[in-house]
Design a protein around this motif. Sequence first.
Motif, mmCIF file in Angstrom:
data_model
loop_
_atom_site.group_PDB
_atom_site.id
_atom_site.type_symbol
_atom_site.label_atom_id
_atom_site.label_comp_id
_atom_site.label_asym_id
_atom_site.label_seq_id
_atom_site.Cartn_x
_atom_site.Cartn_y
_atom_site.Cartn_z
ATOM 1 N N LYS A 133 14.855 106.164 57.644
ATOM 2 C CA LYS A 133 14.558 106.283 56.214
ATOM 3 C C LYS A 133 13.689 107.505 55.931
ATOM 4 C CE LYS A 133 14.910 101.595 54.444
ATOM 5 N NZ LYS A 133 14.197 100.493 53.764
ATOM 6 N N GLN A 182 13.172 97.926 66.485
ATOM 7 C CA GLN A 182 14.280 98.172 65.560
ATOM 8 C C GLN A 182 13.758 98.509 64.168
ATOM 9 O OE1 GLN A 182 17.568 98.487 66.360
ATOM 10 N NE2 GLN A 182 17.675 99.283 64.288
ATOM 11 N N GLN A 183 12.707 97.833 63.733
ATOM 12 C CA GLN A 183 12.114 98.135 62.429
ATOM 13 C C GLN A 183 11.539 99.544 62.421
ATOM 14 O OE1 GLN A 183 9.458 94.767 62.331
ATOM 15 N NE2 GLN A 183 10.631 93.830 60.653
ATOM 16 N N ALA A 184 10.907 99.934 63.506
ATOM 17 C CA ALA A 184 10.355 101.282 63.599
ATOM 18 C C ALA A 184 11.470 102.318 63.578
ATOM 19 C CB ALA A 184 9.514 101.429 64.868
ATOM 20 N N SER A 185 12.560 102.040 64.266
ATOM 21 C CA SER A 185 13.705 102.944 64.286
ATOM 22 C C SER A 185 14.310 103.085 62.888
ATOM 23 C CB SER A 185 14.756 102.438 65.272
ATOM 24 O OG SER A 185 15.873 103.284 65.290
ATOM 25 N N ASP A 186 14.432 101.961 62.191
ATOM 26 C CA ASP A 186 14.952 101.998 60.822
ATOM 27 C C ASP A 186 14.026 102.800 59.903
ATOM 28 O OD1 ASP A 186 17.043 100.408 61.710
ATOM 29 O OD2 ASP A 186 16.232 98.559 60.836
ATOM 30 N N ALA A 187 12.721 102.643 60.095
ATOM 31 C CA ALA A 187 11.754 103.393 59.287
ATOM 32 C C ALA A 187 11.863 104.891 59.559
ATOM 33 C CB ALA A 187 10.344 102.900 59.569
ATOM 34 N N HIS A 200 8.948 95.152 67.603
ATOM 35 C CA HIS A 200 9.376 95.652 66.294
ATOM 36 C C HIS A 200 10.044 97.020 66.416
ATOM 37 C CE1 HIS A 200 7.093 92.449 64.395
ATOM 38 N NE2 HIS A 200 6.093 92.746 65.213
#
Length: 62
Positions: free
Chosen positions: A27, A19-24, A17
Amino acid sequence: MGLDDLVSKGRHALEGHEQQASDALDKAADAIKSRTGDDQDQVVDQVVGKAKEFLAEDKPTE
């Protein structure tokens, strides 16, 4: 439970995950920047950069 154990559990939880952590992180950085002065933007960017480096460390290669 030591710090190494916490880091290991965190890495295991993020496995797959990244990429999701990077996106978070992006944000969160935007939210922080919207609430602080422009003089803090560079510091926020540095912290996010270090966090992303940490996420990328020791990734298993296939």
